[in-house]
Design a protein around this motif. Structure first.
Motif, PDB file in Angstrom:
ATOM      1  N   UNK A 116       0.832  -1.207   0.000  1.00  0.00           N
ATOM      2  CA  UNK A 116       0.000   0.000   0.000  1.00  0.00           C
ATOM      3  C   UNK A 116       0.865   1.255   0.000  1.00  0.00           C
ATOM      4  N   UNK A 117       0.367   2.304  -0.635  1.00  0.00           N
ATOM      5  CA  UNK A 117       1.070   3.587  -0.630  1.00  0.00           C
ATOM      6  C   UNK A 117       0.649   4.473   0.536  1.00  0.00           C
ATOM      7  N   UNK A 118      -0.306   3.996   1.325  1.00  0.00           N
ATOM      8  CA  UNK A 118      -0.771   4.772   2.468  1.00  0.00           C
ATOM      9  C   UNK A 118       0.288   4.768   3.567  1.00  0.00           C
ATOM     10  N   UNK A 119       0.653   5.927   4.108  1.00  0.00           N
ATOM     11  CA  UNK A 119       1.654   5.968   5.184  1.00  0.00           C
ATOM     12  C   UNK A 119       1.131   5.313   6.449  1.00  0.00           C
ATOM     13  N   UNK A 120       2.046   4.730   7.227  1.00  0.00           N
ATOM     14  CA  UNK A 120       1.656   4.089   8.478  1.00  0.00           C
ATOM     15  C   UNK A 120       1.338   5.137   9.535  1.00  0.00           C
ATOM     16  N   UNK A 121       0.594   4.725  10.558  1.00  0.00           N
ATOM     17  CA  UNK A 121       0.310   5.599  11.676  1.00  0.00           C
ATOM     18  C   UNK A 121       1.471   5.624  12.661  1.00  0.00           C
ATOM     19  N   UNK A 122       1.422   6.536  13.619  1.00  0.00           N
ATOM     20  CA  UNK A 122       2.504   6.702  14.591  1.00  0.00           C
ATOM     21  C   UNK A 122       2.759   5.430  15.387  1.00  0.00           C
ATOM     22  N   UNK A 123       1.671   4.709  15.755  1.00  0.00           N
ATOM     23  CA  UNK A 123       1.824   3.510  16.580  1.00  0.00           C
ATOM     24  C   UNK A 123       2.572   2.409  15.840  1.00  0.00           C
ATOM     25  N   UNK A 124       2.391   2.299  14.513  1.00  0.00           N
ATOM     26  CA  UNK A 124       3.108   1.279  13.740  1.00  0.00           C
ATOM     27  C   UNK A 124       4.557   1.678  13.509  1.00  0.00           C
ATOM     28  N   UNK A 125       4.803   2.973  13.340  1.00  0.00           N
ATOM     29  CA  UNK A 125       6.191   3.437  13.267  1.00  0.00           C
ATOM     30  C   UNK A 125       6.915   3.117  14.571  1.00  0.00           C
ATOM     31  N   UNK A 126       6.227   3.324  15.689  1.00  0.00           N
ATOM     32  CA  UNK A 126       6.814   3.044  17.002  1.00  0.00           C
ATOM     33  C   UNK A 126       7.102   1.556  17.160  1.00  0.00           C
ATOM     34  N   UNK A 127       6.170   0.702  16.756  1.00  0.00           N
ATOM     35  CA  UNK A 127       6.353  -0.746  16.854  1.00  0.00           C
ATOM     36  C   UNK A 127       7.520  -1.211  15.988  1.00  0.00           C
ATOM     37  N   UNK A 128       7.594  -0.715  14.755  1.00  0.00           N
ATOM     38  CA  UNK A 128       8.700  -1.085  13.863  1.00  0.00           C
ATOM     39  C   UNK A 128      10.028  -0.652  14.453  1.00  0.00           C
ATOM     40  N   UNK A 129      10.054   0.529  15.072  1.00  0.00           N
ATOM     41  CA  UNK A 129      11.279   1.028  15.691  1.00  0.00           C
ATOM     42  C   UNK A 129      11.717   0.177  16.866  1.00  0.00           C
ATOM     43  N   UNK A 130      10.768  -0.266  17.684  1.00  0.00           N
ATOM     44  CA  UNK A 130      11.088  -1.101  18.847  1.00  0.00           C
ATOM     45  C   UNK A 130      11.681  -2.441  18.405  1.00  0.00           C
ATOM     46  N   UNK A 131      11.055  -3.092  17.430  1.00  0.00           N
ATOM     47  CA  UNK A 131      11.535  -4.400  16.963  1.00  0.00           C
ATOM     48  C   UNK A 131      12.915  -4.269  16.302  1.00  0.00           C
ATOM     49  N   UNK A 132      13.074  -3.274  15.447  1.00  0.00           N
ATOM     50  CA  UNK A 132      14.367  -3.060  14.777  1.00  0.00           C
ATOM     51  C   UNK A 132      15.445  -2.723  15.804  1.00  0.00           C
ATOM     52  N   UNK A 133      15.094  -1.931  16.807  1.00  0.00           N
ATOM     53  CA  UNK A 133      16.056  -1.548  17.838  1.00  0.00           C
ATOM     54  C   UNK A 133      16.497  -2.719  18.677  1.00  0.00           C
ATOM     55  N   UNK A 134      15.563  -3.598  19.034  1.00  0.00           N
ATOM     56  CA  UNK A 134      15.909  -4.777  19.824  1.00  0.00           C
ATOM     57  C   UNK A 134      16.897  -5.671  19.065  1.00  0.00           C
ATOM     58  N   UNK A 135      16.614  -5.928  17.807  1.00  0.00           N
ATOM     59  CA  UNK A 135      17.516  -6.764  17.013  1.00  0.00           C
ATOM     60  C   UNK A 135      18.891  -6.134  16.853  1.00  0.00           C
ATOM     61  N   UNK A 136      18.926  -4.830  16.616  1.00  0.00           N
ATOM     62  CA  UNK A 136      20.193  -4.120  16.440  1.00  0.00           C
ATOM     63  C   UNK A 136      21.020  -4.142  17.718  1.00  0.00           C
ATOM     64  N   UNK A 137      20.380  -3.900  18.859  1.00  0.00           N
ATOM     65  CA  UNK A 137      21.084  -3.910  20.140  1.00  0.00           C
ATOM     66  C   UNK A 137      21.693  -5.272  20.434  1.00  0.00           C
ATOM     67  N   UNK A 138      20.952  -6.338  20.139  1.00  0.00           N
ATOM     68  CA  UNK A 138      21.438  -7.691  20.402  1.00  0.00           C
ATOM     69  C   UNK A 138      22.728  -7.967  19.630  1.00  0.00           C
ATOM     70  N   UNK A 139      22.819  -7.465  18.417  1.00  0.00           N
ATOM     71  CA  UNK A 139      24.013  -7.680  17.590  1.00  0.00           C
ATOM     72  C   UNK A 139      25.163  -6.772  18.024  1.00  0.00           C
ATOM     73  N   UNK A 140      24.879  -5.533  18.398  1.00  0.00           N
ATOM     74  CA  UNK A 140      25.935  -4.530  18.581  1.00  0.00           C
ATOM     75  C   UNK A 140      26.345  -4.269  20.027  1.00  0.00           C
ATOM     76  N   UNK A 141      25.636  -4.817  21.026  1.00  0.00           N
ATOM     77  CA  UNK A 141      25.985  -4.507  22.423  1.00  0.00           C
ATOM     78  C   UNK A 141      27.456  -4.774  22.759  1.00  0.00           C
ATOM     79  N   UNK A 142      28.053  -5.908  22.316  1.00  0.00           N
ATOM     80  CA  UNK A 142      29.478  -6.120  22.608  1.00  0.00           C
ATOM     81  C   UNK A 142      30.376  -4.993  22.074  1.00  0.00           C
ATOM     82  N   UNK A 143      30.029  -4.434  20.923  1.00  0.00           N
ATOM     83  CA  UNK A 143      30.827  -3.331  20.368  1.00  0.00           C
ATOM     84  C   UNK A 143      30.718  -2.113  21.270  1.00  0.00           C
ATOM     85  N   UNK A 144      29.514  -1.846  21.818  1.00  0.00           N
ATOM     86  CA  UNK A 144      29.339  -0.682  22.689  1.00  0.00           C
ATOM     87  C   UNK A 144      30.092  -0.854  24.002  1.00  0.00           C
TER      88      UNK A 144
END
Length: 314
Positions: A116-144
């Motif tokens: 769909x070309x319809x933009x997502x709502x704020x709550x879905x942007x927030x959910x996508x950010x949380x999931x992406x952030x969790x995965x990224x942190x799991x991979x990069x925490x040792x580097x930090x």
């Protein structure tokens, strides 16, 4: 074998799967480019921020009165190169983190939109950010962890010898001396900090959407560099102000100079509150905001332009 069968087989072979059609490696490349560019420019402010965050008045490590005093002290002790202590893991960490975050975030957005070309709502942007952030942190925490340890090597001028000679040396020593738990110190408050990236991306996406509506143009249309800079800066200031205290807790957990001083994140929160008050949770915020705002602006500007350049033009 008939010609129709061959065409059918070819079409099945070439058609991507339901998930793979959402995977765009352009976002990974653009995210890495943005993260590396910003970190190379602004690492000294990150170094000073970490030094101020762990400055708890215990006498373990030099005491700094503020941003200017810390900068002068580091230069006096280690020269200008001292401002780039820990730069290698910081560049590696930010490049990896931003690349994975943009990559995962845009896959999740595409899955949620499902063509769909319809933009997502704020709550879905927030959910996508949380999931992406969790995965990224799991991979990069040792580097930090490595980055924090290297930034907190004060050198001979503070009566200490440096524990780590480089990024790989730090990885090996932490692994041998502290095991996997050592490389994942600060992971728990880092999970709380995932909200930082989620809030930032939500704000950024909502600002882009509002800007497109205001100027009556398609949401996917490329915007100006100035617009990207302003929206990235505003979203970063919003997220940083809302989530900064967790960074103080995380830095103190990862500080090798205070091993044994704190029992965990809750103990740090209690001691900071008791001995330093509310201001203790915001130590280093000035250099942090000074660093993260332009860093975020640079990252998003580079990302948007490289992603636009790499994406196929329809």
């Amino acid at each position: 074998m008939s010609g129709g069968r061959t065409v059918a087989e070819a079409s099945v072979t070439q058609k991507p799967g339901p998930f793979l059609r959402h995977v765009r490696y352009e976002h990974l490349v653009a995210g890495v480019s943005g993260g590396v560019s910003a970190t190379m420019v602004l690492h000294p402010l990150d170094l000073v921020k970490i030094r101020l965050q762990v400055n708890d008045g215990s006498g373990r490590g030099p005491a700094y009165k503020g941003l200017i005093d810390a900068t002068r002290s580091i230069i006096r002790t280690d020269g200008f190169k001292g401002l780039y202590q820990g730069a290698t893991p910081n560049i590696a960490g930010n490049g990896t983190a931003w690349g994975l975050y943009f990559f995962g975030y845009n896959i999740l957005k595409a899955v949620m939109q499902d063509g769909s070309d319809e933009p997502l709502g704020a709550e879905k942007h927030l959910l996508a950010g949380v999931i992406a952030g969790w995965g990224t942190l799991t991979v990069t925490n040792p580097i930090w962890v490595v980055k924090t340890r290297m930034c907190l090597q004060y050198g001979d001028g503070a009566g200490q010898t440096k524990t780590y000679t480089g990024m790989m040396d730090a990885f090996i020593k932490i692994w041998r001396q502290e095991g996997l738990r050592g490389l994942y110190k600060g992971y728990a408050p880092g999970l709380i900090g995932v909200s930082h990236g989620a809030l930032q991306f939500m704000a950024y996406e909502e600002l882009k959407k509002a800007n497109s509506v205001y100027f009556n143009r398609p949401i996917k249309q490329k915007q100006t560099s100035l617009e990207y800079l302003v929206m990235a800066s505003l979203s970063k200031i919003f997220a940083a102000s809302a989530t900064y205290p967790y960074q103080v807790v995380r830095s103190r957990l990862q500080n090798h100079n205070t091993l044994g001083q704190y029992k965990g994140a809750i103990d740090i929160i209690q001691k900071v509150w008791r001995f330093e008050g509310i201001r203790g949770f915001y130590k280093g915020m000035v250099p942090s905001v000074l660093r993260v705002t332009p860093a975020c602006a640079i990252t998003f500007l580079v990302y948007e332009n490289i992603a636009h350049f790499l994406m196929p033009k329809s």
